[in-house]
Design an enzyme around this catalytic site. Structure first.
Site, mmCIF file in Angstrom:
data_model
loop_
_atom_site.group_PDB
_atom_site.id
_atom_site.type_symbol
_atom_site.label_atom_id
_atom_site.label_comp_id
_atom_site.label_asym_id
_atom_site.label_seq_id
_atom_site.Cartn_x
_atom_site.Cartn_y
_atom_site.Cartn_z
ATOM 1 N N HIS A 132 0.822 -1.209 0.000
ATOM 2 C CA HIS A 132 0.000 0.000 0.000
ATOM 3 C C HIS A 132 0.858 1.261 0.000
ATOM 4 O O HIS A 132 1.825 1.341 0.759
ATOM 5 C CB HIS A 132 -0.906 0.051 1.237
ATOM 6 C CG HIS A 132 -1.860 -1.089 1.339
ATOM 7 N ND1 HIS A 132 -2.329 -1.563 2.542
ATOM 8 C CD2 HIS A 132 -2.429 -1.862 0.383
ATOM 9 C CE1 HIS A 132 -3.152 -2.575 2.329
ATOM 10 N NE2 HIS A 132 -3.227 -2.771 1.025
ATOM 11 N N HIS A 221 5.710 5.721 -0.710
ATOM 12 C CA HIS A 221 6.568 4.548 -0.686
ATOM 13 C C HIS A 221 5.780 3.328 -0.251
ATOM 14 O O HIS A 221 4.651 3.435 0.228
ATOM 15 C CB HIS A 221 7.738 4.771 0.292
ATOM 16 C CG HIS A 221 7.287 4.964 1.703
ATOM 17 N ND1 HIS A 221 6.905 6.183 2.197
ATOM 18 C CD2 HIS A 221 7.136 4.081 2.731
ATOM 19 C CE1 HIS A 221 6.547 6.065 3.466
ATOM 20 N NE2 HIS A 221 6.669 4.781 3.817
#
Length: 278
Positions: A132, A221
């Site tokens: 995610h 990220h």
């Protein structure tokens, strides 16, 4: 506020149920009719969450106290690592783990150096799941905020253009309380502009619900490994050395892997809402 609680209940719903609860109902002569949501100005202030321990990486530790009627909210872009990239990523993790044995696999919480003994298990367990990119902080919301949150997210994020997300850089992050360190892959080029705009949209919705906004300078990220405590200095030193070795004879802007943006999802409690799909 006491009058509001009397109308909408004291938040005694089971926040661990698989589906979001409906609004409470009130009895009258014509039967049961749903109560409308309260005005935004009466929503709970952000400090009702208590102490925060929200990791910048993808492993979420709910450090704010559990309260009946509160639901953990997480808004994110799903990411799946393509199979051709898994071997290269696994090789990098093996080299780092050999020098930092305290690392664990994110979400699975298995010691990385144990998995590194079997390449097949390493690829399957470390990369065979969905990752995610967070678009907002993981926070708690009240039951009466759920419908307006999902509705506003769909209004702001439903119509998104297709784009590619490039993961260009290995980076080390630490959570707010310096209790966990994360080894991550950061987006520094392709997709950064689009993701930043999506984070800004989520921030706008958080403000309307009196929720804390995302980090001032967001760095999109995904996180692959974590360790207890603050080992940023030693881990970053290992990562930088490995990146230099890997960059010999190659472009420093080399994309480690990329994936196509496929939409935004929102998880509230144990229920996942599709906000927008390409």
């Amino acid at each position: 506020m006491e009058a509001l609680k009397a109308c909408y209940g004291d938040g005694s719903s089971d926040s661990d149920s698989e589906s979001a609860p409906s609004f409470p109902t009130s009895s009258n002569s014509e039967g049961f009719t749903p109560l409308p949501p309260p005005p935004i100005s009466l929503l709970d202030p952000p400090n009702f969450l208590g102490p925060q321990d929200l990791p910048i990486g993808q492993t979420r530790v709910r450090s704010f106290p559990h309260v009946d009627g509160n639901y953990a909210l997480h808004i994110y872009i799903p990411v799946n690592i393509p199979s051709p990239s898994k071997k290269e990523l696994a090789a990098f993790l093996k080299r780092v783990s050999s020098q930092e044995p305290s690392l664990n696999v994110v979400d699975v919480d298995v010691p990385l150096n144990v998995l590194c003994k079997n390449d097949e298990k390493l690829e399957q367990i470390a990369f065979g799941r969905e990752f995610h990119i967070s678009l907002g902080r993981t926070v708690a919301i009240r039951v009466h905020q759920i419908d307006s949150m999902v509705s506003m997210l769909r209004q702001k994020l439903q119509n998104q253009h297709n784009y590619w997300i490039d993961f260009n850089k290995w980076e080390v992050f630490i959570n707010d309380d310096h209790t966990r360190t994360f080894l991550s892959l950061e987006v520094v080029q392709g997709g950064l502009v689009e993701i930043t705009k999506q984070i800004e949209a989520v921030n706008t919705i958080y403000r309307l619900h009196n929720l804390p906004e995302f980090y001032k300078d967001p760095r999109p990220h995904i996180s692959l490994a974590w360790a207890l405590g603050d080992i940023t200095h030693s881990l970053k030193k290992v990562v930088d050395e490995e990146m230099k070795k890997n960059a010999v004879g190659k472009s420093l802007k080399k994309c480690i892997f990329n994936c196509k943006f496929e939409g935004v999802e929102c998880k509230i409690g144990n229920k996942t809402y599709t906000i927008g799909k390409i």
